[in-house]
Design an enzyme around this catalytic site. Structure first.
Site, short mmCIF file in Angstrom:
data_model
loop_
_atom_site.label_atom_id
_atom_site.label_comp_id
_atom_site.label_asym_id
_atom_site.label_seq_id
_atom_site.Cartn_x
_atom_site.Cartn_y
_atom_site.Cartn_z
CG HIS A 1 -4.72 -7.12 -2.36
ND1 HIS A 1 -5.57 -6.56 -2.26
CD2 HIS A 1 -3.77 -6.03 -2.02
CE1 HIS A 1 -5.68 -5.23 -1.94
NE2 HIS A 1 -4.49 -4.77 -2.12
CD GLU A 2 -0.06 -6.48 -0.45
OE1 GLU A 2 0.15 -5.37 -1.22
OE2 GLU A 2 -1.14 -6.31 0.14
N GLY B 1 -0.58 -6.33 4.30
CA GLY B 1 0.31 -6.40 3.29
C GLY B 1 0.60 -5.07 2.40
CG HIS C 1 -0.91 -3.37 -4.72
ND1 HIS C 1 -1.40 -2.15 -5.35
CD2 HIS C 1 -1.22 -3.76 -3.73
CE1 HIS C 1 -2.53 -1.94 -4.37
NE2 HIS C 1 -2.39 -2.84 -3.50
CB CYS D 1 -6.43 -1.71 -0.95
SG CYS D 1 -4.91 -1.13 -1.64
CG LEU D 2 -2.53 -0.49 3.99
CD1 LEU D 2 -1.25 -0.63 4.49
CD2 LEU D 2 -3.68 -0.11 5.25
CD GLN E 1 -0.24 -0.92 -1.41
OE1 GLN E 1 0.12 -1.71 -0.92
NE2 GLN E 1 -1.57 -0.40 -1.04
#
Ligand code: ZN
Length: 152
Positions: free
Chosen positions: A131-132, A46, A135, A89-90, A51
């Protein structure tokens, strides 16, 4: 398509609240495509627009190979149950933590054609959706994680 630069933890943009998308322009569609490519190249499941430095309410998710969700203005409209599990997380490379999330969520959003859709997600998909969407409100999983450790 272009690969975008993924911001990391210390970048203040990750802590800002993203704005609703009022018009799905070609630029927004391009952004979604670029986000999918960037997510795949980074081996993520995701990615949220902030981000990549764009403070707009857009996320992409691919928990299952070739099942890609491109969601605009996503909102959780139903949730039930609890799951606790590992999350990464990226934007926080090399780390993971244990996070409690709903086990089942229903998210309403617009797709890239501006149509209203609902995504019914359980387990990993529910976790990714939460999670997304976090953000988009400047929330990172490390704010909620019980333990954060370095990946081997
Ligand atoms: Zn993340």
């Amino acid at each position: 398509m272009a690969r975008l630069n993924i911001l990391t933890e210390e970048d203040p943009l990750l802590r800002k609240k993203s704005k609703e998308i009022t018009e799905i322009t070609p630029r927004i569609k391009q952004l979604l495509d670029d986000m999918v490519q960037t997510m795949r190249q980074a081996n993520g499941v995701g990615l949220a627009a902030p981000q990549v430095g764009v403070l707009r309410r857009a996320v992409v998710i691919e928990c299952e190979e070739n099942v890609v969700y491109k969601l605009i203005n996503p909102k959780i409209v139903f949730q039930e149950g609890i799951q606790k599990g590992p999350e990464g997380c990226l934007s926080i490379p090399g780390k993971s933590g244990t996070v409690e999330r709903p086990n089942h969520v229903i998210v309403s959003a617009l797709n890239e054609n501006g149509e209203e859709i609902q995504v019914d997600g359980k387990e990993l998909l529910a976790r990714a959706l939460c999670h997304e969407i976090d953000h988009l409100d400047g929330i990172l999983y490390i704010d909620k994680a019980e333990e954060i450790s370095d990946n081997e």
